[in-house]
Motif scaffolding. Structure first.
Motif, PDB file in Angstrom:
ATOM      1  N   ARG A   5      39.830  34.459  40.021  1.00 42.61           N
ATOM      2  CA  ARG A   5      40.734  35.556  39.662  1.00 42.61           C
ATOM      3  C   ARG A   5      40.593  36.724  40.637  1.00 42.61           C
ATOM      4  O   ARG A   5      41.583  37.354  41.010  1.00 42.61           O
ATOM      5  CB  ARG A   5      40.442  36.010  38.236  1.00 42.61           C
ATOM      6  CG  ARG A   5      41.427  37.057  37.732  1.00 42.61           C
ATOM      7  CD  ARG A   5      41.163  37.426  36.297  1.00 42.61           C
ATOM      8  NE  ARG A   5      42.055  38.484  35.847  1.00 42.61           N
ATOM      9  CZ  ARG A   5      42.004  39.043  34.637  1.00 42.61           C
ATOM     10  NH1 ARG A   5      41.099  38.634  33.767  1.00 42.61           N
ATOM     11  NH2 ARG A   5      42.856  40.002  34.320  1.00 42.61           N
ATOM     12  N   ARG A   6      39.356  37.011  41.054  1.00 43.92           N
ATOM     13  CA  ARG A   6      39.149  38.095  42.009  1.00 43.92           C
ATOM     14  C   ARG A   6      39.895  37.832  43.311  1.00 43.92           C
ATOM     15  O   ARG A   6      40.593  38.702  43.841  1.00 43.92           O
ATOM     16  CB  ARG A   6      37.658  38.270  42.309  1.00 43.92           C
ATOM     17  CG  ARG A   6      36.879  39.014  41.271  1.00 43.92           C
ATOM     18  CD  ARG A   6      35.551  39.505  41.823  1.00 43.92           C
ATOM     19  NE  ARG A   6      34.737  38.438  42.382  1.00 43.92           N
ATOM     20  CZ  ARG A   6      33.918  37.664  41.686  1.00 43.92           C
ATOM     21  NH1 ARG A   6      33.814  37.837  40.379  1.00 43.92           N
ATOM     22  NH2 ARG A   6      33.206  36.728  42.271  1.00 43.92           N
ATOM     23  N   TRP A   7      39.744  36.629  43.830  1.00 45.83           N
ATOM     24  CA  TRP A   7      40.370  36.322  45.118  1.00 45.83           C
ATOM     25  C   TRP A   7      41.871  36.128  44.992  1.00 45.83           C
ATOM     26  O   TRP A   7      42.629  36.415  45.918  1.00 45.83           O
ATOM     27  CB  TRP A   7      39.710  35.082  45.740  1.00 45.83           C
ATOM     28  CG  TRP A   7      38.338  35.402  46.231  1.00 45.83           C
ATOM     29  CD1 TRP A   7      37.156  35.175  45.596  1.00 45.83           C
ATOM     30  CD2 TRP A   7      38.009  36.080  47.449  1.00 45.83           C
ATOM     31  NE1 TRP A   7      36.113  35.648  46.345  1.00 45.83           N
ATOM     32  CE2 TRP A   7      36.601  36.213  47.485  1.00 45.83           C
ATOM     33  CE3 TRP A   7      38.758  36.584  48.507  1.00 45.83           C
ATOM     34  CZ2 TRP A   7      35.936  36.818  48.541  1.00 45.83           C
ATOM     35  CZ3 TRP A   7      38.102  37.186  49.565  1.00 45.83           C
ATOM     36  CH2 TRP A   7      36.709  37.304  49.570  1.00 45.83           C
ATOM     37  N   GLY A   8      42.319  35.664  43.840  1.00 41.87           N
ATOM     38  CA  GLY A   8      43.760  35.607  43.602  1.00 41.87           C
ATOM     39  C   GLY A   8      44.365  36.992  43.555  1.00 41.87           C
ATOM     40  O   GLY A   8      45.445  37.249  44.099  1.00 41.87           O
ATOM     41  N   GLY A   9      43.658  37.922  42.908  1.00 37.16           N
ATOM     42  CA  GLY A   9      44.122  39.297  42.878  1.00 37.16           C
ATOM     43  C   GLY A   9      44.151  39.921  44.259  1.00 37.16           C
ATOM     44  O   GLY A   9      45.077  40.670  44.606  1.00 37.16           O
ATOM     45  N   LEU A  10      43.145  39.596  45.078  1.00 38.24           N
ATOM     46  CA  LEU A  10      43.111  40.119  46.445  1.00 38.24           C
ATOM     47  C   LEU A  10      44.326  39.660  47.242  1.00 38.24           C
ATOM     48  O   LEU A  10      44.858  40.415  48.068  1.00 38.24           O
ATOM     49  CB  LEU A  10      41.825  39.667  47.143  1.00 38.24           C
ATOM     50  CG  LEU A  10      41.677  40.088  48.604  1.00 38.24           C
ATOM     51  CD1 LEU A  10      41.630  41.603  48.730  1.00 38.24           C
ATOM     52  CD2 LEU A  10      40.431  39.455  49.222  1.00 38.24           C
ATOM     53  N   LEU A  11      44.786  38.436  46.984  1.00 45.58           N
ATOM     54  CA  LEU A  11      45.963  37.917  47.675  1.00 45.58           C
ATOM     55  C   LEU A  11      47.172  38.816  47.433  1.00 45.58           C
ATOM     56  O   LEU A  11      47.908  39.158  48.378  1.00 45.58           O
ATOM     57  CB  LEU A  11      46.262  36.489  47.193  1.00 45.58           C
ATOM     58  CG  LEU A  11      47.577  35.860  47.686  1.00 45.58           C
ATOM     59  CD1 LEU A  11      47.535  35.670  49.195  1.00 45.58           C
ATOM     60  CD2 LEU A  11      47.819  34.522  46.988  1.00 45.58           C
ATOM     61  N   PHE A  12      47.373  39.245  46.196  1.00 49.63           N
ATOM     62  CA  PHE A  12      48.535  40.082  45.891  1.00 49.63           C
ATOM     63  C   PHE A  12      48.326  41.527  46.357  1.00 49.63           C
ATOM     64  O   PHE A  12      49.293  42.196  46.732  1.00 49.63           O
ATOM     65  CB  PHE A  12      48.830  40.025  44.393  1.00 49.63           C
ATOM     66  CG  PHE A  12      49.394  38.699  43.958  1.00 49.63           C
ATOM     67  CD1 PHE A  12      50.724  38.396  44.183  1.00 49.63           C
ATOM     68  CD2 PHE A  12      48.584  37.750  43.356  1.00 49.63           C
ATOM     69  CE1 PHE A  12      51.251  37.164  43.810  1.00 49.63           C
ATOM     70  CE2 PHE A  12      49.096  36.514  42.976  1.00 49.63           C
ATOM     71  CZ  PHE A  12      50.431  36.218  43.204  1.00 49.63           C
ATOM     72  N   ILE A  13      47.084  41.995  46.349  1.00 46.50           N
ATOM     73  CA  ILE A  13      46.813  43.315  46.914  1.00 46.50           C
ATOM     74  C   ILE A  13      47.140  43.310  48.398  1.00 46.50           C
ATOM     75  O   ILE A  13      47.789  44.226  48.918  1.00 46.50           O
ATOM     76  CB  ILE A  13      45.340  43.709  46.686  1.00 46.50           C
ATOM     77  CG1 ILE A  13      45.080  43.942  45.196  1.00 46.50           C
ATOM     78  CG2 ILE A  13      44.994  44.966  47.487  1.00 46.50           C
ATOM     79  CD1 ILE A  13      43.617  44.181  44.862  1.00 46.50           C
TER      80      ILE A  13
END
Length: 532
Positions: A5-13
């Motif tokens: 989830r952290r790295w998925g969120g980073l993708l959208f950031i």
């Protein structure tokens, strides 16, 4: 929160950051078609480009702090909404005032997103993962800045200039949904009361507006004496003999002093402040910002000169120019994974210095090979090296700047770091633009003096036309046999001016490399501040 989830969120950031950074360069390619279709003046076209940077830089510090107070994800998502709405207005604009106003609102949205993106990463990642996340963030900035001309050239050539703005809408929608689903909310609490620091926000925004305005418009209006009979500033006319630029700088300095006094007074009373000036007592933050500002002077200056050279000397289209600049983006993206691994093994300072060194080498190599006959592929290796340096230095230097900043002050730190970079970049473009056009005019004048077929008045007219059009008039000169030799002289002069511009950018990067020596190992903590 799970790792996925952290790295998925980073993708959208990162996607949101890419959107606002691309918008700085994508419009440069679309402007000629905007002038033609909307029938606007060159002065209005300049404001279409500049107003975004002006508003964006002026509000970074304010919205970075607002993210700490009201929620970083909330401000980031609201920024994406504002940016998308402004993009719709820009795509539908039917006149210069409408388009300029929409671009100003885009600047507001971008200023809400950039510092909060960084503070969300600072709050959401720890240890080795934080360095890798910063690497993704930094490479996104470096790579997408170079992708702007390619995307803009393709959209304006294949469709219309309006798509240079409309393309932001689906991207913003994806950023909005992905961020809300995957990125947790975070905020800072410094334990103070006293409400929002509105006076600090106002004085800082006005101070930065004045300074950035002076840096952007100095070459157009004159650094001291006004160039021309008057100057149009967002619909208003300045008719004094002295340029508005010195007045803007003076006002900016005065407002900055007022801002500092306001912040110190509020801090002594235990009230909430926009920027805690005590952060500058942290060596890594103070020296890191100094280094970042110096590096920014030369970091993206080449992107100002090279597109002009590709299009007006080599005769490339806007899309072909974007393709020629693609190695820079590839180098930046390629450096993200390598930089994270190297940073874990050798430390961030090693990566910062390696990155600045690669930037320096790449810029110097570009300057060494530029000539009227240099093909695109001869410059590609140097651009790749330059891009790799940007990817390494930007990410790891950001990590150094924020290393000892508490997460509760992440927005202040991120906003300050972003503002320092923007002011450095604006100053760099101002200096490099002056070097480019001053050298171009002087060199072309000398070359035309040897062409006896031209009268002094005719030669002076050609020099003025080439300078004012930033080289765009060269193709018209080449199309007429009577001025074909003058066109060849102009191509040689613009190539020489590009070389001098690259040399100046390299000198700034060398100063940044020297400044990085102040970032000793003791200024970077072995573990996160909040864990100490």
């Amino acid at each position: 929160m799970s790792r996925a989830r952290r790295w998925g969120g980073l993708l959208f950031i990162a996607l949101g950051v890419a959107m606002i950074i691309v918008d700085v360069t994508i419009v440069n390619v679309a402007v000629p078609q905007v002038i033609e279709r909307l029938h606007i003046t060159s002065s209005d076209a300049q404001w279409v480009q500049d107003i975004y940077t002006l508003v964006f830089a002026a509000l970074l510090l304010t919205f970075g702090r607002f993210g700490d107070l009201y929620g970083r994800r909330r401000v980031f998502v609201l920024g994406a909404l504002v940016f998308a709405a402004a993009s719709v207005l820009a795509a539908r604009a039917g006149s210069a005032p409408e388009l300029i106003a929409a671009r100003a609102v885009q600047g507001v949205g971008g200023a809400m997103m950039l510092p909060t993106s960084l503070s969300m990463i600072n709050a959401g990642f720890r240890g080795k993962e934080r360095g890798a996340a910063f690497a993704v963030w930094g490479s996104t900035i470096g790579g997408t800045a170079a992708l702007g001309p390619l995307l803009g050239g393709w959209l304006t050539t294949t469709y219309s200039w309006r798509w240079a703005f409309a393309v932001n809408v689906p991207i913003a929608a994806a950023v909005l949904v992905g961020t809300l689903v995957l990125v947790p909310e975070s905020r800072g609490d410094d334990g103070r009361r006293g409400g929002t620091d509105l006076l600090g926000a106002l004085t800082s925004a006005l101070a930065l507006t004045c300074v950035v305005f002076g840096l952007i418009e100095g070459r157009a209006f004159g650094w001291w004496h006004l160039l021309g009979t008057d100057a149009r500033i967002a619909g208003l006319t300045w008719r004094a003999s002295i340029s508005p630029v010195p007045a803007a700088f003076a006002a900016g300095i005065l407002l900055a002093v007022v801002f500092a006094l306001v912040e110190r007074r509020r801090a002594r009373r235990g009230m909430s402040v926009l920027l805690d000036l005590n952060l500058f007592a942290i060596a890594s933050f103070r020296n890191g910002n100094l280094t970042a500002g110096i590096v920014s002077l030369g970091e993206f200056g080449l992107l100002f000169a090279l597109p002009l050279w590709f299009q007006n000397v080599r005769g490339y289209s806007a899309f072909q120019t974007g393709l020629a600049l693609l190695p820079l983006a590839l180098g930046s993206f390629a450096a993200s994974g390598f930089g994270a691994v190297l940073g874990q093994k050798r430390g961030p300072l090693t990566v910062v210095r390696l990155g600045i060194g690669l930037e320096l080498a790449g810029v110097a190599a570009v300057g060494a090979v530029v000539s009227p006959t240099t093909p695109w592929w001869a410059i590609s290796p140097a651009l790749f090296v330059y891009g790799a340096g940007v990817g390494l230095a930007t990410a790891q230097l950001t990590g150094v700047v924020l290393a000892e900043i508490p997460v509760s002050a992440g927005g202040q730190g991120s906003g300050t770091q972003s503002t320092t970079r923007q002011i450095g970049a604006a100053l760099g473009v101002a200096v490099l633009g002056t070097v480019l056009f001053t050298t171009l005019g002087r060199d072309l004048q000398n070359r035309l003096a040897d062409q006896h077929a031209l009268t002094p008045a005719g030669a002076a007219g050609i020099v003025t036309a080439v300078k004012q059009s930033a080289g765009a008039s060269i193709q018209a000169l080449q199309a007429t046999s009577a001025t074909a030799d003058a066109a060849s002289a102009a191509k040689a002069a613009l190539s020489d001016a590009t070389q001098w511009t690259a040399a100046t950018a390299a000198a700034f990067l060398l100063l940044g490399l020297i400044a990085s020596r102040r970032l000793g190992p003791s200024t970077v903590p072995a573990r996160d501040f909040d864990e100490q």
